[in-house]
Design a protein around this motif. Structure first.
Motif, PDB file in Angstrom:
ATOM      1  N   PHE A  99       0.852  -1.183   0.000  1.00 44.01           N
ATOM      2  CA  PHE A  99       0.000   0.000   0.000  1.00 44.01           C
ATOM      3  C   PHE A  99       0.890   1.236   0.000  1.00 44.01           C
ATOM      4  N   TRP A 100       0.446   2.272  -0.699  1.00 45.16           N
ATOM      5  CA  TRP A 100       1.136   3.554  -0.682  1.00 45.16           C
ATOM      6  C   TRP A 100       0.700   4.291   0.574  1.00 45.16           C
ATOM      7  N   GLU A 101       1.534   4.222   1.601  1.00 43.36           N
ATOM      8  CA  GLU A 101       1.193   4.805   2.883  1.00 43.36           C
ATOM      9  C   GLU A 101       1.640   6.263   2.956  1.00 43.36           C
ATOM     10  N   GLY A 102       0.879   7.013   3.708  1.00 46.09           N
ATOM     11  CA  GLY A 102       1.231   8.375   4.070  1.00 46.09           C
ATOM     12  C   GLY A 102       1.138   8.463   5.579  1.00 46.09           C
ATOM     13  N   CYS A 103       1.526   9.591   6.114  1.00 49.03           N
ATOM     14  CA  CYS A 103       1.515   9.742   7.571  1.00 49.03           C
ATOM     15  C   CYS A 103       1.391  11.216   7.908  1.00 49.03           C
ATOM     16  N   VAL A 106       4.648  12.715   8.441  1.00 46.72           N
ATOM     17  CA  VAL A 106       5.516  12.836   7.264  1.00 46.72           C
ATOM     18  C   VAL A 106       4.663  13.495   6.178  1.00 46.72           C
ATOM     19  N   PRO A 107       4.289  14.764   6.383  1.00 45.76           N
ATOM     20  CA  PRO A 107       3.300  15.403   5.524  1.00 45.76           C
ATOM     21  C   PRO A 107       3.750  15.556   4.078  1.00 45.76           C
ATOM     22  N   GLY A 108       2.769  15.359   3.186  1.00 45.77           N
ATOM     23  CA  GLY A 108       3.005  15.595   1.762  1.00 45.77           C
ATOM     24  C   GLY A 108       3.765  14.503   1.042  1.00 45.77           C
ATOM     25  N   MET A 109       3.988  13.368   1.699  1.00 44.52           N
ATOM     26  CA  MET A 109       4.796  12.315   1.091  1.00 44.52           C
ATOM     27  C   MET A 109       4.078  10.971   1.197  1.00 44.52           C
ATOM     28  N   ARG A 110       4.494  10.042   0.329  1.00 44.53           N
ATOM     29  CA  ARG A 110       3.985   8.663   0.335  1.00 44.53           C
ATOM     30  C   ARG A 110       5.149   7.722   0.107  1.00 44.53           C
ATOM     31  N   GLY A 111       4.937   6.487   0.587  1.00 43.72           N
ATOM     32  CA  GLY A 111       5.922   5.451   0.346  1.00 43.72           C
ATOM     33  C   GLY A 111       5.233   4.104   0.277  1.00 43.72           C
ATOM     34  N   TYR A 112       5.800   3.213  -0.517  1.00 43.20           N
ATOM     35  CA  TYR A 112       5.218   1.892  -0.715  1.00 43.20           C
ATOM     36  C   TYR A 112       5.746   0.934   0.348  1.00 43.20           C
ATOM     37  N   PHE A 151       6.122   2.313  19.109  1.00 44.13           N
ATOM     38  CA  PHE A 151       7.449   1.733  19.326  1.00 44.13           C
ATOM     39  C   PHE A 151       8.537   2.524  18.606  1.00 44.13           C
ATOM     40  N   GLY A 152       8.223   3.760  18.223  1.00 39.01           N
ATOM     41  CA  GLY A 152       9.221   4.622  17.598  1.00 39.01           C
ATOM     42  C   GLY A 152       9.532   4.287  16.154  1.00 39.01           C
ATOM     43  N   VAL A 153       8.608   3.603  15.479  1.00 36.30           N
ATOM     44  CA  VAL A 153       8.816   3.192  14.084  1.00 36.30           C
ATOM     45  C   VAL A 153       7.881   4.004  13.182  1.00 36.30           C
ATOM     46  N   LEU A 154       8.436   4.550  12.108  1.00 36.28           N
ATOM     47  CA  LEU A 154       7.651   5.263  11.095  1.00 36.28           C
ATOM     48  C   LEU A 154       7.614   4.430   9.823  1.00 36.28           C
ATOM     49  N   TYR A 155       6.604   4.666   8.998  1.00 35.85           N
ATOM     50  CA  TYR A 155       6.476   3.856   7.782  1.00 35.85           C
ATOM     51  C   TYR A 155       7.701   3.968   6.889  1.00 35.85           C
ATOM     52  N   VAL A 156       8.422   5.086   6.951  1.00 35.55           N
ATOM     53  CA  VAL A 156       9.616   5.239   6.112  1.00 35.55           C
ATOM     54  C   VAL A 156      10.689   4.216   6.473  1.00 35.55           C
ATOM     55  N   ASP A 157      10.617   3.650   7.685  1.00 37.59           N
ATOM     56  CA  ASP A 157      11.547   2.607   8.102  1.00 37.59           C
ATOM     57  C   ASP A 157      11.213   1.277   7.444  1.00 37.59           C
ATOM     58  N   ARG A 158      10.028   1.162   6.875  1.00 38.89           N
ATOM     59  CA  ARG A 158       9.550  -0.108   6.316  1.00 38.89           C
ATOM     60  C   ARG A 158       9.360  -0.049   4.796  1.00 38.89           C
ATOM     61  N   LEU A 159       9.870   0.970   4.142  1.00 39.59           N
ATOM     62  CA  LEU A 159       9.709   1.090   2.691  1.00 39.59           C
ATOM     63  C   LEU A 159      10.252  -0.145   1.983  1.00 39.59           C
TER      64      LEU A 159
END
Length: 179
Positions: A99-103, A106-112, A151-159
């Motif tokens: 999924f193309w996640e946003g947060c 992390v405004p204005g950005m997406r990551g798969y 747990f201090g994890v952001l979606y950018v850590d899981r790209l």
């Protein structure tokens, strides 16, 4: 109800582990106000979920819920409003959905991101009742994303790849992998 400031990537609070919520805490006026403020903040920011660390509170609290047609995620299925305390997630499969996640942090950005598509989550509600449920699909993705914040994890850590990350206006989110 005041809209809370949403912390952005780079703020050190977003990288810390949150503490459990106690039964005594859920009966306080401060807790009830925080929950109301989190829902208002999430709605104002057009989010599907919000975790307490995103508003500077290092407690294991997540609120989720969206309208049938949120503007940030077109065609996303409805996620009913829910308050989740002290969640524990168990992955029930190695099968993943991407999924193309946003947060909101992390405004204005997406990551798969690819995540397990079937989970079991155990949690407590705002009255401290305990629940356990098997969850799949879009709601499982939302819950894993939000619970990661605890747990201090952001979606950018899981790209899946750093090439599958960028500004909303620039990135191709039509499912095409970039070279």
């Amino acid at each position: 109800m005041p809209i809370k400031k949403i912390l952005r990537i780079g703020n050190p609070l977003l990288r810390q582990t949150s503490a459990d919520v106690t039964e005594d805490e859920v009966n306080t006026k401060e807790f009830k106000k925080l929950i109301r403020d989190m829902f208002e903040t999430m709605k104002y920011a057009d989010g599907v979920g919000l975790a307490a660390p995103q508003v500077g509170i290092l407690k294991k609290i997540v609120v989720i819920g969206n309208e049938p047609e949120p503007t940030r995620y077109k065609n996303a299925p409805e996620v009913p409003q829910q308050i989740i305390l002290n969640p524990v997630i168990e992955h029930l499969t190695d099968d993943t959905d991407g999924f193309w996640e946003g947060c909101l942090s992390v405004p204005g950005m997406r990551g798969y991101v690819e995540r397990p598509n079937r989970i079991r989550m155990t949690w407590r509600d705002e009255k401290f009742n305990e629940y356990s449920e098997e969850i799949s699909g879009y709601k499982a993705i939302v819950l894993q994303h939000e619970c990661d914040h605890l747990f201090g994890v952001l979606y950018v850590d899981r790209l899946k790849s750093p090439k599958l990350f960028g500004y909303n206006e620039e990135i191709d989110t039509l499912g095409k992998e970039l070279d």
